[in-house]
Structure formats: structure tokens, C-alpha cells
Motif scaffolding. Sequence first.
Motif, mmCIF file in Angstrom:
data_model
loop_
_atom_site.group_PDB
_atom_site.id
_atom_site.type_symbol
_atom_site.label_atom_id
_atom_site.label_comp_id
_atom_site.label_asym_id
_atom_site.label_seq_id
_atom_site.Cartn_x
_atom_site.Cartn_y
_atom_site.Cartn_z
ATOM 1 N N MET A 1 0.861 -1.013 -0.095
ATOM 2 C CA MET A 1 0.071 0.055 0.093
ATOM 3 C C MET A 1 0.928 1.214 -0.138
ATOM 4 O O MET A 1 2.019 1.213 0.704
ATOM 5 C CB MET A 1 -0.837 0.007 1.196
ATOM 6 C CG MET A 1 -2.091 -0.569 1.136
ATOM 7 S SD MET A 1 -3.067 -0.256 2.740
ATOM 8 C CE MET A 1 -4.540 -1.456 2.284
ATOM 9 N N VAL A 2 0.277 2.265 -0.642
ATOM 10 C CA VAL A 2 1.150 3.589 -0.686
ATOM 11 C C VAL A 2 0.730 4.334 0.780
ATOM 12 O O VAL A 2 -0.357 3.874 1.124
ATOM 13 C CB VAL A 2 0.546 4.486 -1.890
ATOM 14 C CG1 VAL A 2 1.158 5.775 -1.892
ATOM 15 C CG2 VAL A 2 0.656 3.424 -3.289
ATOM 16 N N ASP A 3 1.734 5.172 0.963
ATOM 17 C CA ASP A 3 1.436 5.820 2.418
ATOM 18 C C ASP A 3 0.107 6.524 2.537
ATOM 19 O O ASP A 3 -0.607 6.591 3.544
ATOM 20 C CB ASP A 3 2.789 6.763 2.616
ATOM 21 C CG ASP A 3 3.912 6.108 2.834
ATOM 22 O OD1 ASP A 3 3.826 5.136 3.281
ATOM 23 O OD2 ASP A 3 5.063 6.958 2.778
ATOM 24 N N LYS A 4 -0.364 7.018 1.395
ATOM 25 C CA LYS A 4 -1.464 7.920 1.335
ATOM 26 C C LYS A 4 -2.679 6.954 1.696
ATOM 27 O O LYS A 4 -3.683 7.306 2.349
ATOM 28 C CB LYS A 4 -1.872 8.595 -0.162
ATOM 29 C CG LYS A 4 -3.234 9.223 -0.129
ATOM 30 C CD LYS A 4 -3.384 10.035 -1.618
ATOM 31 C CE LYS A 4 -4.466 10.641 -1.526
ATOM 32 N NZ LYS A 4 -4.885 11.191 -2.917
ATOM 33 N N ILE A 6 -2.728 4.043 3.245
ATOM 34 C CA ILE A 6 -2.535 3.598 4.792
ATOM 35 C C ILE A 6 -2.951 4.564 5.276
ATOM 36 O O ILE A 6 -3.859 4.187 6.396
ATOM 37 C CB ILE A 6 -1.096 3.186 5.148
ATOM 38 C CG1 ILE A 6 -0.526 2.110 4.448
ATOM 39 C CG2 ILE A 6 -0.951 3.171 6.628
ATOM 40 C CD1 ILE A 6 0.733 1.774 4.460
ATOM 41 N N LYS A 7 -2.672 5.709 5.175
ATOM 42 C CA LYS A 7 -3.181 7.099 6.148
ATOM 43 C C LYS A 7 -4.757 7.089 5.971
ATOM 44 O O LYS A 7 -5.356 7.270 7.094
ATOM 45 C CB LYS A 7 -2.577 8.055 5.633
ATOM 46 C CG LYS A 7 -2.953 9.482 6.523
ATOM 47 C CD LYS A 7 -2.469 10.863 5.914
ATOM 48 C CE LYS A 7 -2.833 12.147 6.637
ATOM 49 N NZ LYS A 7 -2.428 13.284 6.181
ATOM 50 N N GLU A 8 -5.512 6.695 4.719
ATOM 51 C CA GLU A 8 -6.710 6.949 4.690
ATOM 52 C C GLU A 8 -7.442 5.733 5.232
ATOM 53 O O GLU A 8 -8.568 6.055 6.203
ATOM 54 C CB GLU A 8 -7.079 6.908 3.193
ATOM 55 C CG GLU A 8 -6.824 8.082 2.282
ATOM 56 C CD GLU A 8 -7.177 7.988 0.872
ATOM 57 O OE1 GLU A 8 -7.409 6.745 0.351
ATOM 58 O OE2 GLU A 8 -6.919 9.103 0.249
ATOM 59 N N VAL A 9 -6.940 4.931 5.326
ATOM 60 C CA VAL A 9 -7.264 3.412 6.028
ATOM 61 C C VAL A 9 -7.295 3.744 7.651
ATOM 62 O O VAL A 9 -8.176 3.252 8.359
ATOM 63 C CB VAL A 9 -6.637 2.056 5.838
ATOM 64 C CG1 VAL A 9 -7.169 1.121 6.522
ATOM 65 C CG2 VAL A 9 -6.890 1.592 4.396
ATOM 66 N N LYS A 10 -6.302 4.087 8.156
ATOM 67 C CA LYS A 10 -6.154 4.805 9.579
ATOM 68 C C LYS A 10 -6.965 5.505 10.023
ATOM 69 O O LYS A 10 -7.815 5.615 11.047
ATOM 70 C CB LYS A 10 -4.637 5.002 9.792
ATOM 71 C CG LYS A 10 -3.755 4.217 9.697
ATOM 72 C CD LYS A 10 -2.319 4.952 10.097
ATOM 73 C CE LYS A 10 -1.183 3.639 10.352
ATOM 74 N NZ LYS A 10 0.161 4.448 10.448
ATOM 75 N N GLU A 11 -7.382 6.652 8.911
ATOM 76 C CA GLU A 11 -8.463 7.673 9.293
ATOM 77 C C GLU A 11 -9.703 7.018 9.365
ATOM 78 O O GLU A 11 -10.578 7.436 10.218
ATOM 79 C CB GLU A 11 -8.444 8.585 8.362
ATOM 80 C CG GLU A 11 -7.019 9.652 8.404
ATOM 81 C CD GLU A 11 -6.968 10.705 7.353
ATOM 82 O OE1 GLU A 11 -7.756 10.468 6.386
ATOM 83 O OE2 GLU A 11 -6.083 11.443 7.345
#
Length: 58
Positions: A1-4, A6-11
Motif C-alpha cells: 500500500m502507498v502511504d496515502k 495507509i493514512k486513509e485506512v487509519k483515518e
Amino acid sequence: MVDKEIKEVKEDIETLENMFSALVHILEKKKILSDKELDEQIKRRIDKDKKLKKFEDL
């Protein structure tokens, strides 16, 4: 996964956690559900889910 991604999933997970916590708080405040009842229900669902076959496993 791309960092973006991963960030969206975390959010998304954080939002769901906040929604769940708010709902549980309301149910406890209205004396509809207790922590113990919630924990028991979650454990039952997890156990039940373990017994089900996953679509990905077929």
C-alpha cells in the motif's frame, strides 16, 4: 500500500472507533447496555465468525 492509502485506512478506522465509542457511551448512559454485556456479545460474535467460511478461502 502507498502511504496515502495507509493514512486513509487509519483515518477510516479512527472514525469507526469514535463512532463505536460514542454509541456504546450512549447505550451505557441510557442503561441499555453494560460493558460486561458488550464484551460478552463481542466475544460471541468473534467466536461465531471464526466458524464461518470466508469467501476468500473458497
